[in-house]
Design an enzyme around this catalytic site. Structure first.
Site, PDB file in Angstrom:
ATOM      1  N   SER A 121       3.294   4.567   2.320  1.00  0.00           N
ATOM      2  CA  SER A 121       3.278   5.633   3.330  1.00  0.00           C
ATOM      3  C   SER A 121       4.211   5.379   4.502  1.00  0.00           C
ATOM      4  CB  SER A 121       1.852   5.824   3.861  1.00  0.00           C
ATOM      5  OG  SER A 121       1.350   4.619   4.405  1.00  0.00           O
TER       6      SER A 121
ATOM      7  N   ASP B 215      -1.974   7.694  13.874  1.00  0.00           N
ATOM      8  CA  ASP B 215      -3.221   8.210  13.319  1.00  0.00           C
ATOM      9  C   ASP B 215      -4.236   7.116  12.977  1.00  0.00           C
ATOM     10  OD1 ASP B 215      -2.056   7.034  11.137  1.00  0.00           O
ATOM     11  OD2 ASP B 215      -1.916   8.839   9.919  1.00  0.00           O
TER      12      ASP B 215
ATOM     13  N   HIS C  99      -0.879   4.413  10.943  1.00  0.00           N
ATOM     14  CA  HIS C  99       0.575   4.584  10.953  1.00  0.00           C
ATOM     15  C   HIS C  99       1.089   4.713  12.383  1.00  0.00           C
ATOM     16  CE1 HIS C  99      -1.043   6.197   7.124  1.00  0.00           C
ATOM     17  NE2 HIS C  99      -0.071   5.454   6.611  1.00  0.00           N
TER      18      HIS C  99
END
Length: 408
Positions: free
Chosen positions: A55, A358, A361
């Site tokens: 990610s 978040d 991240h």
């Protein structure tokens, strides 16, 4: 750092007699050659970016692979609000490190590979998928690491790349030329192998057993890509996960001895990040000796990010920037089960003042600073050599304006 080689406190080499002066000189030249060789890479005018990872590098692949009727939370606002002004599948409010690298090179942003419609792969392709692991899902599940997120491991990404070559570059000779002239980004990858273990309350000893397996997988993938023509690799280390909101919440404790007094990060988790990063550097050093014609660059994500927590004001962040910008509840503005991108979670007014986006991240502001510190020193080992690039490209990205380079 665990397992690290240390220089003795005196820093001297004791010789048996004054007759050893010549030997001393030869030893000095030898040790200097060890530390100075490859202190800078050979300059390459890259024509392509090839990206693998999770990610931290996903520019839309997880969304592309998901059921359109049940998209992941990153498909909803406020993801993408800062630069794109709409969600793009990136796990941030804006651009990622891969995006800043592309802009620096004067490229359009690298499109995701999976289920992309009308994507332009002329300057690069990205196989990174949110939740991806280095190790195969089946292997991790045999070890008791069960997770439902994705089965797109590093091996799956590499297989996708190899199968896509006829469409990406045509003939075998053209493909080899493309790979030879590409900057190949190897992640981040491997962090999720550990994350799933920590989330399942595995012991640190159990998780440490994965480290050599993860590193061997990364190393084997690099070796295979070298055989296909790869000449330049950027390989990130682990983050200082003790500074991560999700871990600060998961392992919150009243024992203040477990926290670093300067940053507020959990020391034992950061030591684990150091351990992985050191072992990875050792393996990359071995590969570099095995393939001296190849540039293998270690991206020191650990210290690049840690520096933002150590001196937040210097970089324009709020004091003790450990709380999430997009989150809900608790001392770190994060609650398990309440994800950014859902109605119950609110976003801060100014993400640029935050390091954490978040909970798991980073913000675009943090990624930008990390990218700059890798591209322009000091956190690329060995450092990049940009001497053969035009001044326009070398200065590219100094402006934060939204240009025609954005294709997502």
């Amino acid at each position: 750092m665990e397992g690290a080689m240390e220089i003795t406190s005196s820093g001297t080499i004791c010789m048996a007699s004054t007759d050893s002066a010549l030997l001393m000189k030869k030893l000095l030249i030898f040790f200097l050659s060890i530390f100075c060789v490859n202190s800078e890479t050979q300059c390459r005018n890259f024509k392509w970016i090839i990206s693998f990872g999770d990610s931290t590098a996903d520019t839309g692949n997880l969304v592309g692979l998901s059921d359109p009727k049940n998209p992941p939370h990153v498909a909803f606002p406020p993801y993408g609000r800062t630069f794109f002004h709409h969600p793009t599948g990136r796990f941030s409010d804006g651009r990622l490190i891969i995006d800043f690298i592309a802009e620096f090179l004067g490229f359009s942003l690298v499109p995701p590979f999976y289920r992309s419609k009308n994507a332009n792969f002329d300057k690069g392709v990205n196989f990174a998928v949110g939740g991806a692991t280095a190790l195969e899902r089946s292997f991790l599940e045999e070890k008791g690491f069960h997770f439902p997120y994705t089965n797109v491991s590093l091996g799956v990404q590499l297989t996708s790349f190899k199968k896509s070559l006829p469409n990406l570059c045509g003939s075998p000779s053209d493909c080899r030329d493309m790979i030879e002239n590409a900057l190949i980004l190897m992640g981040g990858i491997g962090g999720n192998d550990y994350n799933y273990g920590f989330f399942l309350s595995k012991s640190i000893e159990e998780i440490k057993e994965l480290v050599p397996l993860v590193i061997n997988t990364i190393s084997s993938t690099i070796s295979e890509l070298i055989g296909m023509g790869g000449r330049t690799f950027l390989v990130p280390g682990e983050f200082p996960i003790g500074c991560s909101v999700v871990y600060l919440t998961l392992y919150q404790t009243s024992n203040m001895e477990e926290y670093d007094s300067l940053t507020g990060c959990l020391k034992w988790l950061n030591k684990f990040g150091e351990y992985h990063s050191y072992q990875l550097q050792e393996e990359l050093s071995r590969l570099q000796k095995l393939y001296p014609h190849v540039n293998i660059i270690y991206a020191d994500y650990y210290n690049a990010l840690l520096s933002l927590f150590q001196e937040p004001a210097k970089f324009g962040f709020m004091k003790r920037p450990l709380s999430a910008c997009c989150g809900f509840g608790g001392p770190y503005n994060f609650t398990f089960g309440k994800k950014c991108g859902t109605e119950v979670v609110e976003c801060c007014n100014d993400p640029s003042k935050h390091v954490a986006w978040d909970g798991a991240h980073l913000t675009e502001a943090a990624y930008r600073l990390m990218a700059e510190s890798i591209l322009k020193e000091p956190y690329a080992i060995p450092r990049f050599n940009w001497s053969c690039l035009s001044s326009e490209i070398k200065n590219y990205g100094s402006s934060d304006t939204e240009s025609s380079l954005m294709n997502n």
